[in-house]
Design a protein around this motif. Structure first.
Motif, PDB file in Angstrom:
ATOM      1  N   ILE A 109       0.853  -1.190   0.000  1.00  0.00           N
ATOM      2  CA  ILE A 109       0.000   0.000   0.000  1.00  0.00           C
ATOM      3  C   ILE A 109       0.889   1.241   0.000  1.00  0.00           C
ATOM      4  CG2 ILE A 109      -2.047  -1.041   1.049  1.00  0.00           C
ATOM      5  CD1 ILE A 109      -1.138  -0.016   3.764  1.00  0.00           C
ATOM      6  N   SER A 110       0.377   2.316  -0.574  1.00  0.00           N
ATOM      7  CA  SER A 110       1.159   3.543  -0.670  1.00  0.00           C
ATOM      8  C   SER A 110       0.940   4.482   0.512  1.00  0.00           C
ATOM      9  CB  SER A 110       0.838   4.272  -1.978  1.00  0.00           C
ATOM     10  OG  SER A 110      -0.533   4.586  -2.034  1.00  0.00           O
ATOM     11  N   ASP A 111      -0.005   4.143   1.377  1.00  0.00           N
ATOM     12  CA  ASP A 111      -0.298   4.986   2.537  1.00  0.00           C
ATOM     13  C   ASP A 111      -0.793   4.072   3.659  1.00  0.00           C
ATOM     14  OD1 ASP A 111      -1.642   6.671   4.451  1.00  0.00           O
ATOM     15  OD2 ASP A 111      -1.883   8.200   2.900  1.00  0.00           O
ATOM     16  N   PRO A 112      -0.178   4.138   4.842  1.00  0.00           N
ATOM     17  CA  PRO A 112      -0.608   3.240   5.921  1.00  0.00           C
ATOM     18  C   PRO A 112      -2.069   3.415   6.319  1.00  0.00           C
ATOM     19  CG  PRO A 112       0.989   4.861   6.743  1.00  0.00           C
ATOM     20  CD  PRO A 112       0.915   5.023   5.258  1.00  0.00           C
ATOM     21  N   ARG A 113      -2.650   4.551   6.005  1.00  0.00           N
ATOM     22  CA  ARG A 113      -4.072   4.768   6.316  1.00  0.00           C
ATOM     23  C   ARG A 113      -4.983   3.912   5.435  1.00  0.00           C
ATOM     24  NH1 ARG A 113      -3.422  11.155   5.928  1.00  0.00           N
ATOM     25  NH2 ARG A 113      -2.190  10.333   4.229  1.00  0.00           N
ATOM     26  N   PHE A 114      -4.462   3.337   4.361  1.00  0.00           N
ATOM     27  CA  PHE A 114      -5.253   2.467   3.479  1.00  0.00           C
ATOM     28  C   PHE A 114      -5.390   1.051   4.024  1.00  0.00           C
ATOM     29  CE2 PHE A 114      -3.613   5.011  -0.422  1.00  0.00           C
ATOM     30  CZ  PHE A 114      -4.540   6.008  -0.192  1.00  0.00           C
ATOM     31  N   ARG A 115      -4.607   0.719   5.056  1.00  0.00           N
ATOM     32  CA  ARG A 115      -4.523  -0.666   5.517  1.00  0.00           C
ATOM     33  C   ARG A 115      -5.887  -1.286   5.803  1.00  0.00           C
ATOM     34  NH1 ARG A 115      -3.835  -3.924  10.048  1.00  0.00           N
ATOM     35  NH2 ARG A 115      -2.267  -5.561   9.753  1.00  0.00           N
ATOM     36  N   GLU A 116      -6.686  -0.627   6.592  1.00  0.00           N
ATOM     37  CA  GLU A 116      -7.970  -1.216   6.975  1.00  0.00           C
ATOM     38  C   GLU A 116      -8.865  -1.447   5.760  1.00  0.00           C
ATOM     39  OE1 GLU A 116     -11.565   0.127   9.819  1.00  0.00           O
ATOM     40  OE2 GLU A 116      -9.591   0.017  10.784  1.00  0.00           O
ATOM     41  N   ASP A 117      -8.998  -0.448   4.893  1.00  0.00           N
ATOM     42  CA  ASP A 117      -9.841  -0.604   3.700  1.00  0.00           C
ATOM     43  C   ASP A 117      -9.361  -1.751   2.816  1.00  0.00           C
ATOM     44  OD1 ASP A 117     -11.635   1.458   4.298  1.00  0.00           O
ATOM     45  OD2 ASP A 117     -10.447   2.958   3.241  1.00  0.00           O
ATOM     46  N   VAL A 118      -8.062  -1.821   2.598  1.00  0.00           N
ATOM     47  CA  VAL A 118      -7.490  -2.861   1.737  1.00  0.00           C
ATOM     48  C   VAL A 118      -7.682  -4.241   2.355  1.00  0.00           C
ATOM     49  CG1 VAL A 118      -5.312  -3.779   0.820  1.00  0.00           C
ATOM     50  CG2 VAL A 118      -5.841  -1.338   0.594  1.00  0.00           C
TER      51      VAL A 118
ATOM     52  N   VAL B 238     -11.194  -5.745   2.123  1.00  0.00           N
ATOM     53  CA  VAL B 238     -11.518  -6.314   0.808  1.00  0.00           C
ATOM     54  C   VAL B 238     -10.806  -7.651   0.616  1.00  0.00           C
ATOM     55  CG1 VAL B 238     -11.345  -5.988  -1.689  1.00  0.00           C
ATOM     56  CG2 VAL B 238     -12.005  -4.059  -0.219  1.00  0.00           C
ATOM     57  N   VAL B 239      -9.510  -7.701   0.894  1.00  0.00           N
ATOM     58  CA  VAL B 239      -8.760  -8.953   0.732  1.00  0.00           C
ATOM     59  C   VAL B 239      -9.355 -10.031   1.635  1.00  0.00           C
ATOM     60  CG1 VAL B 239      -6.518 -10.079   1.055  1.00  0.00           C
ATOM     61  CG2 VAL B 239      -6.634  -7.797   0.014  1.00  0.00           C
ATOM     62  N   GLY B 240      -9.684  -9.671   2.862  1.00  0.00           N
ATOM     63  CA  GLY B 240     -10.259 -10.633   3.796  1.00  0.00           C
ATOM     64  C   GLY B 240     -11.574 -11.220   3.326  1.00  0.00           C
ATOM     65  N   LYS B 241     -12.366 -10.396   2.651  1.00  0.00           N
ATOM     66  CA  LYS B 241     -13.644 -10.875   2.104  1.00  0.00           C
ATOM     67  C   LYS B 241     -13.384 -11.944   1.035  1.00  0.00           C
ATOM     68  CE  LYS B 241     -15.557  -8.573  -1.086  1.00  0.00           C
ATOM     69  NZ  LYS B 241     -16.141  -7.629  -1.993  1.00  0.00           N
ATOM     70  N   TRP B 242     -12.425 -11.697   0.167  1.00  0.00           N
ATOM     71  CA  TRP B 242     -12.120 -12.644  -0.905  1.00  0.00           C
ATOM     72  C   TRP B 242     -11.469 -13.925  -0.379  1.00  0.00           C
ATOM     73  CZ3 TRP B 242     -12.805 -12.559  -6.259  1.00  0.00           C
ATOM     74  CH2 TRP B 242     -13.394 -11.402  -6.782  1.00  0.00           C
ATOM     75  N   LEU B 243     -10.707 -13.832   0.713  1.00  0.00           N
ATOM     76  CA  LEU B 243      -9.940 -14.982   1.205  1.00  0.00           C
ATOM     77  C   LEU B 243     -10.496 -15.551   2.510  1.00  0.00           C
ATOM     78  CD1 LEU B 243      -6.297 -13.815   0.370  1.00  0.00           C
ATOM     79  CD2 LEU B 243      -7.881 -15.211  -1.002  1.00  0.00           C
ATOM     80  N   LYS B 244     -11.764 -15.279   2.803  1.00  0.00           N
ATOM     81  CA  LYS B 244     -12.390 -15.805   4.017  1.00  0.00           C
ATOM     82  C   LYS B 244     -12.278 -17.328   4.035  1.00  0.00           C
ATOM     83  CE  LYS B 244     -14.551 -14.789   7.762  1.00  0.00           C
ATOM     84  NZ  LYS B 244     -13.730 -14.130   8.769  1.00  0.00           N
ATOM     85  N   GLY B 245     -11.753 -17.886   5.122  1.00  0.00           N
ATOM     86  CA  GLY B 245     -11.620 -19.330   5.269  1.00  0.00           C
ATOM     87  C   GLY B 245     -10.409 -19.931   4.594  1.00  0.00           C
TER      88      GLY B 245
END
Length: 137
Positions: A88-97, A100-107
């Protein structure tokens, strides 16, 4: 589950001050055919057009869509992912990113590394997601 996932955890417990809900683990033991993906960004694979300019969630959604598509084209699937690296280019993006990744990789419970970088190949890119999968024997 196709691979052995060691010390599974969810980020809700590890980072209780954040709203992230990702299933991760500390190590993955995998046997099979490895699939290495190029880091994916907010770019349509068919047109090479940048999408969701200024929208880190949208760019992450596109990156994960690309990963899903490329894995399928390689004869793999999201469940085969063993390692992701998120830039990520800004640490403030961490939660948003990570939401989304967590939704795709749940389980799935891959190992994951997150890195803050100063720039990407194009100034409009805000996030890049790199994944490695192993198709089980």
């Amino acid at each position: 589950m196709a691979h052995t996932r060691i010390r599974k955890f969810n980020t809700k417990a590890t980072y209780p001050e954040q709203k992230i809900d990702n299933d991760l683990c500390q190590a993955v033991v995998a046997r099979g055919t490895m699939v290495f993906l190029r880091g994916q960004i907010g770019q349509d694979l068919d047109t090479s057009e940048s999408v969701c300019i200024g929208d880190v969630r949208g760019q992450t959604e596109q990156a994960m869509k690309n990963i899903d598509m490329l894995l399928k084209e390689a004869g793999s699937k999201l469940e085969h992912i063993c390692k992701v690296t998120i830039y990520i280019s800004d640490p403030r993006f961490r939660e948003d990113v990570y939401l989304v990744v967590g939704k795709w990789l749940k389980g799935v419970f891959p190992v994951s590394t997150g890195i803050v970088v100063t720039a990407f190949a194009r100034p409009e890119y805000l996030v890049e997601v790199d994944a490695t999968a192993v198709i089980p024997d």
